[in-house]
Design a protein around this motif. Structure first.
Motif, PDB file in Angstrom:
ATOM      1  N   SER A 167      19.667 -10.816  17.975  1.00 56.03           N
ATOM      2  CA  SER A 167      18.387 -11.505  17.838  1.00 56.03           C
ATOM      3  C   SER A 167      17.207 -10.540  17.992  1.00 56.03           C
ATOM      4  N   TYR A 168      17.503  -9.249  18.051  1.00 55.63           N
ATOM      5  CA  TYR A 168      16.453  -8.242  18.212  1.00 55.63           C
ATOM      6  C   TYR A 168      15.635  -8.118  16.926  1.00 55.63           C
ATOM      7  N   ASN A 169      14.333  -8.051  17.071  1.00 54.72           N
ATOM      8  CA  ASN A 169      13.435  -7.899  15.928  1.00 54.72           C
ATOM      9  C   ASN A 169      12.561  -6.672  16.107  1.00 54.72           C
ATOM     10  N   ILE A 170      12.361  -5.946  15.032  1.00 49.41           N
ATOM     11  CA  ILE A 170      11.430  -4.821  15.038  1.00 49.41           C
ATOM     12  C   ILE A 170      10.125  -5.328  14.449  1.00 49.41           C
ATOM     13  N   PRO A 171       9.037  -5.265  15.226  1.00 52.34           N
ATOM     14  CA  PRO A 171       7.769  -5.767  14.695  1.00 52.34           C
ATOM     15  C   PRO A 171       7.239  -4.871  13.583  1.00 52.34           C
ATOM     16  N   ALA A 172       6.561  -5.487  12.635  1.00 54.59           N
ATOM     17  CA  ALA A 172       6.010  -4.742  11.504  1.00 54.59           C
ATOM     18  C   ALA A 172       4.604  -5.222  11.200  1.00 54.59           C
ATOM     19  N   ILE A 173       3.773  -4.279  10.868  1.00 61.57           N
ATOM     20  CA  ILE A 173       2.441  -4.579  10.339  1.00 61.57           C
ATOM     21  C   ILE A 173       2.555  -4.378   8.837  1.00 61.57           C
ATOM     22  N   GLU A 174       2.163  -5.387   8.080  1.00 62.96           N
ATOM     23  CA  GLU A 174       2.238  -5.265   6.629  1.00 62.96           C
ATOM     24  C   GLU A 174       0.836  -5.352   6.046  1.00 62.96           C
ATOM     25  N   ARG A 175       0.435  -4.273   5.404  1.00 69.14           N
ATOM     26  CA  ARG A 175      -0.853  -4.240   4.719  1.00 69.14           C
ATOM     27  C   ARG A 175      -0.649  -4.826   3.327  1.00 69.14           C
ATOM     28  N   ASP A 176      -1.626  -5.583   2.857  1.00 71.00           N
ATOM     29  CA  ASP A 176      -1.464  -6.196   1.535  1.00 71.00           C
ATOM     30  C   ASP A 176      -1.726  -5.179   0.430  1.00 71.00           C
ATOM     31  N   ASN A 177      -1.457  -5.584  -0.799  1.00 66.13           N
ATOM     32  CA  ASN A 177      -1.578  -4.634  -1.909  1.00 66.13           C
ATOM     33  C   ASN A 177      -3.032  -4.422  -2.360  1.00 66.13           C
ATOM     34  N   GLN A 178      -3.983  -4.979  -1.639  1.00 65.51           N
ATOM     35  CA  GLN A 178      -5.398  -4.725  -1.910  1.00 65.51           C
ATOM     36  C   GLN A 178      -5.962  -3.648  -0.974  1.00 65.51           C
ATOM     37  N   THR A 179      -5.142  -3.124  -0.085  1.00 64.37           N
ATOM     38  CA  THR A 179      -5.573  -2.095   0.859  1.00 64.37           C
ATOM     39  C   THR A 179      -5.990  -0.842   0.097  1.00 64.37           C
ATOM     40  N   SER A 180      -7.154  -0.294   0.457  1.00 68.77           N
ATOM     41  CA  SER A 180      -7.666   0.885  -0.255  1.00 68.77           C
ATOM     42  C   SER A 180      -6.878   2.139   0.106  1.00 68.77           C
ATOM     43  N   LYS A 181      -6.961   3.112  -0.783  1.00 65.45           N
ATOM     44  CA  LYS A 181      -6.284   4.393  -0.560  1.00 65.45           C
ATOM     45  C   LYS A 181      -6.831   5.058   0.708  1.00 65.45           C
ATOM     46  N   ALA A 182      -8.134   4.976   0.922  1.00 69.35           N
ATOM     47  CA  ALA A 182      -8.759   5.573   2.106  1.00 69.35           C
ATOM     48  C   ALA A 182      -8.243   4.917   3.381  1.00 69.35           C
ATOM     49  N   ALA A 183      -8.078   3.598   3.355  1.00 66.14           N
ATOM     50  CA  ALA A 183      -7.572   2.894   4.535  1.00 66.14           C
ATOM     51  C   ALA A 183      -6.141   3.289   4.846  1.00 66.14           C
ATOM     52  N   VAL A 184      -5.320   3.408   3.808  1.00 67.69           N
ATOM     53  CA  VAL A 184      -3.928   3.825   4.003  1.00 67.69           C
ATOM     54  C   VAL A 184      -3.895   5.231   4.591  1.00 67.69           C
ATOM     55  N   ALA A 185      -4.701   6.131   4.052  1.00 65.02           N
ATOM     56  CA  ALA A 185      -4.734   7.513   4.539  1.00 65.02           C
ATOM     57  C   ALA A 185      -5.202   7.562   5.989  1.00 65.02           C
ATOM     58  N   THR A 186      -6.226   6.792   6.325  1.00 59.61           N
ATOM     59  CA  THR A 186      -6.738   6.772   7.696  1.00 59.61           C
ATOM     60  C   THR A 186      -5.694   6.239   8.674  1.00 59.61           C
ATOM     61  N   VAL A 187      -5.084   5.126   8.323  1.00 61.58           N
ATOM     62  CA  VAL A 187      -4.073   4.539   9.196  1.00 61.58           C
ATOM     63  C   VAL A 187      -2.906   5.502   9.370  1.00 61.58           C
ATOM     64  N   PHE A 188      -2.449   6.077   8.277  1.00 65.71           N
ATOM     65  CA  PHE A 188      -1.327   6.998   8.304  1.00 65.71           C
ATOM     66  C   PHE A 188      -1.652   8.218   9.191  1.00 65.71           C
ATOM     67  N   GLU A 189      -2.856   8.741   9.037  1.00 64.18           N
ATOM     68  CA  GLU A 189      -3.282   9.897   9.835  1.00 64.18           C
ATOM     69  C   GLU A 189      -3.358   9.541  11.319  1.00 64.18           C
ATOM     70  N   LYS A 190      -3.957   8.415  11.646  1.00 62.96           N
ATOM     71  CA  LYS A 190      -4.090   8.015  13.051  1.00 62.96           C
ATOM     72  C   LYS A 190      -2.735   7.811  13.712  1.00 62.96           C
ATOM     73  N   VAL A 191      -1.843   7.152  12.998  1.00 68.13           N
ATOM     74  CA  VAL A 191      -0.526   6.866  13.562  1.00 68.13           C
ATOM     75  C   VAL A 191       0.269   8.144  13.762  1.00 68.13           C
ATOM     76  N   ASN A 192       0.228   9.049  12.773  1.00 70.63           N
ATOM     77  CA  ASN A 192       1.083  10.224  12.834  1.00 70.63           C
ATOM     78  C   ASN A 192       0.471  11.410  13.578  1.00 70.63           C
ATOM     79  N   VAL A 193      -0.841  11.454  13.675  1.00 72.56           N
ATOM     80  CA  VAL A 193      -1.478  12.554  14.393  1.00 72.56           C
ATOM     81  C   VAL A 193      -1.805  12.139  15.815  1.00 72.56           C
ATOM     82  N   GLY A 194      -2.420  10.991  15.962  1.00 70.57           N
ATOM     83  CA  GLY A 194      -2.855  10.553  17.286  1.00 70.57           C
ATOM     84  C   GLY A 194      -1.864   9.676  18.004  1.00 70.57           C
ATOM     85  N   GLY A 195      -0.863   9.179  17.322  1.00 71.67           N
ATOM     86  CA  GLY A 195       0.099   8.293  17.957  1.00 71.67           C
ATOM     87  C   GLY A 195      -0.509   6.973  18.371  1.00 71.67           C
ATOM     88  N   LEU A 196      -1.566   6.554  17.707  1.00 75.41           N
ATOM     89  CA  LEU A 196      -2.255   5.313  18.076  1.00 75.41           C
ATOM     90  C   LEU A 196      -1.694   4.134  17.306  1.00 75.41           C
TER      91      LEU A 196
END
Length: 196
Positions: A167-196
């Motif tokens: 019954s274990y679930n891994i939580p996921a944040i799903e961005r919709d297909n209207q998400t801008s390229k800049a937003a994806v890049a920012t989120v990706f950078e923050k998560v992978n560089v800052g661990g936020l």
């Protein structure tokens, strides 16, 4: 990762991007260790969590062989098991209960001359009460467990370890297909560089 799941603790959020955004074009590839037929439509792209999901996919499916490295960076292949009796002693013993063994299921000592543990067959796995984690989410787990003579151990293991893990679930944040390229890049950078 495996101990975290078996304890029922949070694993961390993965991030997905809904496919179909005309502004963002990624070359998709399946999670390592899986295969996807070319005609299957892509529903979502995994932006964050690839290492975790790759490791879990390798450990918990198929032959259960995980490509990994030792502390010195030497490549090796391992399989993971749960010592059924230790796992039933409580969540604080789960780290000790999860065993990492060589791909062939044979642990050796004395520069490979002496066999310390051999779980190279299902019969030997059962003999040592080492449940193969490759079966954790597989219907074949029941067949493996039926062959154990200690029905009380089987019953307790199913109730206290397998059922909660299923019954274990891994939580996921799903961005919709209207998400801008800049937003994806920012989120990706923050998560992978800052661990936020």
């Amino acid at each position: 990762l495996l101990v975290t799941i078996l304890r029922g603790h949070p694993l961390g959020v993965v991030m997905l991007l809904k496919a179909g955004n005309d502004q963002i074009r990624f070359k998709p590839r399946p999670v390592e260790g899986t295969s996807v037929p070319p005609d299957v439509p892509i529903d979502a792209l995994l932006l964050d969590g690839q290492q975790r999901l790759t490791s879990l996919t390798q450990a918990l499916t198929g032959d259960g062989v995980v490509d990994t490295m030792d502390a010195r960076g030497k490549r090796m292949q391992r399989r993971y098991y749960v010592d059924m009796e230790l796992a039933l002693l409580g969540e604080e013993r789960m780290e000790e209960a999860v065993r990492s063994l060589p791909r062939d299921g044979i642990e050796r000592a004395n520069f490979g001359k002496d066999v310390v543990l051999d779980v190279s067959t299902p019969e030997k796995e059962r003999e040592h009460r080492l449940f193969p984690l490759r079966l954790l989410y597989d219907q074949k787990a029941t067949l493996w467990l039926i062959e154990l003579e200690d029905k009380d151990l089987v019953s307790r293991f199913m109730a206290d370890v397998l059922l909660p893990a299923n019954s274990y679930n891994i939580p996921a944040i799903e961005r919709d297909n209207q998400t801008s390229k800049a937003a994806v890049a920012t989120v990706f950078e923050k998560v992978n560089v800052g661990g936020l």
